[in-house]
Design a protein around this motif. Structure first.
Motif, PDB file in Angstrom:
ATOM      1  N   GLU A  96       0.830  -1.206   0.000  1.00 26.64           N
ATOM      2  CA  GLU A  96       0.000   0.000   0.000  1.00 26.64           C
ATOM      3  C   GLU A  96       0.866   1.259   0.000  1.00 26.64           C
ATOM      4  N   ARG A  97       1.906   1.260   0.819  1.00 23.89           N
ATOM      5  CA  ARG A  97       2.824   2.398   0.838  1.00 23.89           C
ATOM      6  C   ARG A  97       3.543   2.522  -0.492  1.00 23.89           C
ATOM      7  N   ARG A  98       3.822   1.393  -1.114  1.00 24.79           N
ATOM      8  CA  ARG A  98       4.536   1.406  -2.388  1.00 24.79           C
ATOM      9  C   ARG A  98       3.703   2.112  -3.463  1.00 24.79           C
ATOM     10  N   ILE A  99       2.440   1.784  -3.524  1.00 29.11           N
ATOM     11  CA  ILE A  99       1.578   2.388  -4.531  1.00 29.11           C
ATOM     12  C   ILE A  99       1.379   3.874  -4.244  1.00 29.11           C
ATOM     13  N   GLU A 100       1.306   4.237  -2.974  1.00 28.01           N
ATOM     14  CA  GLU A 100       1.245   5.660  -2.620  1.00 28.01           C
ATOM     15  C   GLU A 100       2.485   6.387  -3.137  1.00 28.01           C
ATOM     16  N   ALA A 101       3.656   5.748  -2.992  1.00 27.64           N
ATOM     17  CA  ALA A 101       4.900   6.364  -3.461  1.00 27.64           C
ATOM     18  C   ALA A 101       4.907   6.499  -4.981  1.00 27.64           C
ATOM     19  N   GLN A 102       4.329   5.533  -5.679  1.00 21.26           N
ATOM     20  CA  GLN A 102       4.217   5.646  -7.136  1.00 21.26           C
ATOM     21  C   GLN A 102       3.408   6.883  -7.516  1.00 21.26           C
ATOM     22  N   HIS A 103       2.262   7.025  -6.905  1.00 22.28           N
ATOM     23  CA  HIS A 103       1.420   8.186  -7.205  1.00 22.28           C
ATOM     24  C   HIS A 103       2.171   9.488  -6.940  1.00 22.28           C
ATOM     25  N   ALA A 104       2.937   9.516  -5.855  1.00 20.06           N
ATOM     26  CA  ALA A 104       3.627  10.749  -5.464  1.00 20.06           C
ATOM     27  C   ALA A 104       4.731  11.129  -6.443  1.00 20.06           C
ATOM     28  N   SER A 105       5.309  10.147  -7.139  1.00 16.50           N
ATOM     29  CA  SER A 105       6.456  10.441  -8.004  1.00 16.50           C
ATOM     30  C   SER A 105       6.152  10.290  -9.486  1.00 16.50           C
ATOM     31  N   GLY A 106       4.895  10.078  -9.847  1.00 11.97           N
ATOM     32  CA  GLY A 106       4.537  10.003 -11.253  1.00 11.97           C
ATOM     33  C   GLY A 106       4.931   8.709 -11.933  1.00 11.97           C
ATOM     34  N   VAL A 107       4.936   7.610 -11.190  1.00 13.32           N
ATOM     35  CA  VAL A 107       5.255   6.295 -11.737  1.00 13.32           C
ATOM     36  C   VAL A 107       3.965   5.503 -11.897  1.00 13.32           C
ATOM     37  N   ASP A 108       3.789   4.877 -13.054  1.00 16.63           N
ATOM     38  CA  ASP A 108       2.581   4.095 -13.322  1.00 16.63           C
ATOM     39  C   ASP A 108       2.768   2.606 -13.063  1.00 16.63           C
ATOM     40  N   VAL A 109       3.984   2.111 -13.301  1.00 18.37           N
ATOM     41  CA  VAL A 109       4.292   0.694 -13.127  1.00 18.37           C
ATOM     42  C   VAL A 109       5.727   0.590 -12.615  1.00 18.37           C
ATOM     43  N   GLU A 110       5.971  -0.379 -11.732  1.00 19.50           N
ATOM     44  CA  GLU A 110       7.335  -0.668 -11.293  1.00 19.50           C
ATOM     45  C   GLU A 110       7.668  -2.124 -11.586  1.00 19.50           C
ATOM     46  N   VAL A 111       8.887  -2.359 -12.036  1.00 17.23           N
ATOM     47  CA  VAL A 111       9.447  -3.702 -12.101  1.00 17.23           C
ATOM     48  C   VAL A 111      10.266  -3.870 -10.828  1.00 17.23           C
ATOM     49  N   LEU A 112       9.838  -4.805  -9.976  1.00 17.35           N
ATOM     50  CA  LEU A 112      10.402  -4.943  -8.645  1.00 17.35           C
ATOM     51  C   LEU A 112      11.349  -6.134  -8.580  1.00 17.35           C
ATOM     52  N   THR A 113      12.587  -5.851  -8.227  1.00 19.36           N
ATOM     53  CA  THR A 113      13.591  -6.889  -8.050  1.00 19.36           C
ATOM     54  C   THR A 113      14.034  -6.923  -6.591  1.00 19.36           C
ATOM     55  N   PRO A 114      14.476  -8.083  -6.107  1.00 21.56           N
ATOM     56  CA  PRO A 114      14.937  -8.154  -4.718  1.00 21.56           C
ATOM     57  C   PRO A 114      16.108  -7.201  -4.480  1.00 21.56           C
ATOM     58  N   MET A 115      16.155  -6.644  -3.280  1.00 22.82           N
ATOM     59  CA  MET A 115      17.278  -5.794  -2.909  1.00 22.82           C
ATOM     60  C   MET A 115      18.577  -6.586  -3.092  1.00 22.82           C
ATOM     61  N   PRO A 116      19.595  -6.021  -3.769  1.00 24.30           N
ATOM     62  CA  PRO A 116      20.790  -6.786  -4.138  1.00 24.30           C
ATOM     63  C   PRO A 116      21.500  -7.551  -3.015  1.00 24.30           C
ATOM     64  N   PRO A 117      21.487  -7.095  -1.742  1.00 25.38           N
ATOM     65  CA  PRO A 117      22.141  -7.930  -0.718  1.00 25.38           C
ATOM     66  C   PRO A 117      21.573  -9.340  -0.601  1.00 25.38           C
ATOM     67  N   LEU A 118      20.367  -9.569  -1.134  1.00 28.47           N
ATOM     68  CA  LEU A 118      19.803 -10.919  -1.096  1.00 28.47           C
ATOM     69  C   LEU A 118      20.433 -11.841  -2.138  1.00 28.47           C
ATOM     70  N   LEU A 119      21.205 -11.288  -3.065  1.00 32.59           N
ATOM     71  CA  LEU A 119      21.876 -12.106  -4.085  1.00 32.59           C
ATOM     72  C   LEU A 119      23.166 -12.671  -3.477  1.00 32.59           C
ATOM     73  N   ARG A 120      22.993 -13.676  -2.637  1.00 31.43           N
ATOM     74  CA  ARG A 120      24.115 -14.245  -1.896  1.00 31.43           C
ATOM     75  C   ARG A 120      24.525 -15.573  -2.533  1.00 31.43           C
ATOM     76  N   TYR A 121      25.528 -15.502  -3.393  1.00 32.48           N
ATOM     77  CA  TYR A 121      25.964 -16.691  -4.104  1.00 32.48           C
ATOM     78  C   TYR A 121      26.966 -17.521  -3.306  1.00 32.48           C
ATOM     79  N   ASP A 122      27.276 -17.066  -2.092  1.00 30.87           N
ATOM     80  CA  ASP A 122      28.194 -17.827  -1.243  1.00 30.87           C
ATOM     81  C   ASP A 122      27.462 -18.846  -0.370  1.00 30.87           C
ATOM     82  N   LEU A 123      26.143 -18.893  -0.423  1.00 28.64           N
ATOM     83  CA  LEU A 123      25.388 -19.851   0.380  1.00 28.64           C
ATOM     84  C   LEU A 123      25.500 -21.261  -0.205  1.00 28.64           C
TER      85      LEU A 123
END
Length: 336
Positions: free
Chosen positions: A53-80
């Motif tokens: 809900e907060r995300r969509i509010e932020a879209q409206h506030a900044s003039g964004v109609d659609v977002e492509v959402l990717t995981p925050m890069p620290p989650l790309l842990r290839y050492d596991l």
């Protein structure tokens, strides 16, 4: 209309019985934000990272109609360990799908995979597709190996077969040649360039001609390196007809620029002069809008610098809207 193709999310939390290798999201007293704890990472995540809900509010506030959402890069842990990497990927991917289900017309999700094991990563792509996610995010390097290394070819071939888009997020690799303060600036630029160049020089671009792949921050220094690579390939300046006798490394295949124009690039380069160069060299059909939100603040409004270039209306519409859906391989939704 505008699509932000470089935006991130984080799961709000993890199960109490999650493996010890999983991240944690700790509440912050008196704050709606949470702290991501993952190995050495300590990151304050505002609620817009995990609250749809907060995300969509932020879209409206900044003039964004659609977002492509990717995981925050620290989650790309290839050492596991592989089993842990698969478990983490599945958990994050399922929560990403749930997050995007809050408004599928505005929120388009990408998954992650344990690319330290290319076969396991390729096997997870079908699950990503079945969850309704449109692509997969990977890092620019995998434990020091270039993504264009032949060991990763089966992964890219499977992404191509399934019609999933790929987003390569440049991540800094520690180096003794530059100080730690340069990791987020110069080193990110170098990593982006190496990732894109490796896809050309390693043969993946040739073997996966229909792969829809995009690079964060316009692949760093890659676009500025291309004219030199073009000269070495064909022996001519300004992309004029090849002069084989002057070529340093002649090749009868497609030119470096021809390969580069198969890729997509998010145009988060912070300067209208850099945007002009990307448009002139790569073509406006290769560019996407990106912001790195909410890890970084968006321009106000989003795409302000791009719009300051006074581009033809159809060109601007491609960069802000249509190119994103070509990359995703789907028809554009009806704009809000």
């Amino acid at each position: 209309m505008l699509v932000d193709t470089h935006a991130h999310l984080l799961p709000a939390g993890y199960p109490a019985d999650a493996p010890e290798c999983f991240p944690a999201m700790e509440p912050i007293d008196g704050d709606t934000a949470r702290t991501l704890l993952f190995g050495a990472t300590r990151f304050r995540a505002a609620d817009v990272f995990f609250d749809a809900e907060r995300r969509i509010e932020a879209q409206h506030a900044s003039g964004v109609d659609v977002e492509v959402l990717t995981p925050m890069p620290p989650l790309l842990r290839y050492d596991l360990a592989i089993a842990d990497g698969v478990s983490l990927a599945r958990h994050v991917n399922e929560l990403t799908a749930t997050f995007c289900a809050a408004d599928p017309a505005r929120l388009i999700g990408f998954g992650l995979v344990p690319l330290q094991d290319p076969e396991a990563a390729a096997a997870e792509l079908s699950t990503i597709r079945d969850l309704g996610l449109r692509g997969v995010e990977i890092a620019s390097t995998v434990l020091g190996a270039s993504i264009g290394d032949e060991r990763f070819l089966p992964f890219f071939a499977e992404a191509q077969r399934l019609g999933l888009a790929v987003f390569v997020h440049a991540l800094p690799t520690p180096t003794d040649r530059l100080p730690a303060s340069a990791m987020g600036t110069y080193v990110v630029g170098v990593e982006g360039a190496l990732a894109a160049a490796s896809m050309v020089t390693g043969g993946t671009a040739a073997k996966c001609p229909d792969l829809r792949i995009a690079f964060s921050h316009a692949a760093g220094g890659f676009p500025l390196m291309l004219p030199r690579a073009q000269y070495f390939w064909g022996g001519s300046w300004n992309e004029e007809p090849p002069v084989p006798e002057r070529a340093v490394a002649p090749d009868d295949g497609p030119s470096p620029l021809a390969y580069a124009r198969r890729f997509y690039y998010d145009s988060l380069v912070f300067d209208r002069r850099a945007l002009r160069y990307l448009i002139d060299l790569l073509g406006p059909d290769r560019l996407l809008v990106g912001s790195d939100f909410p890890a970084m603040p968006r321009e106000d409004p989003t795409g302000r610098t791009l719009r300051s270039l006074d581009l033809p209306e159809n060109v601007l519409a491609d960069i802000t809207w249509f190119n994103a859906f070509r990359w995703l391989g789907v028809d554009p939704p009806t704009p809000h």
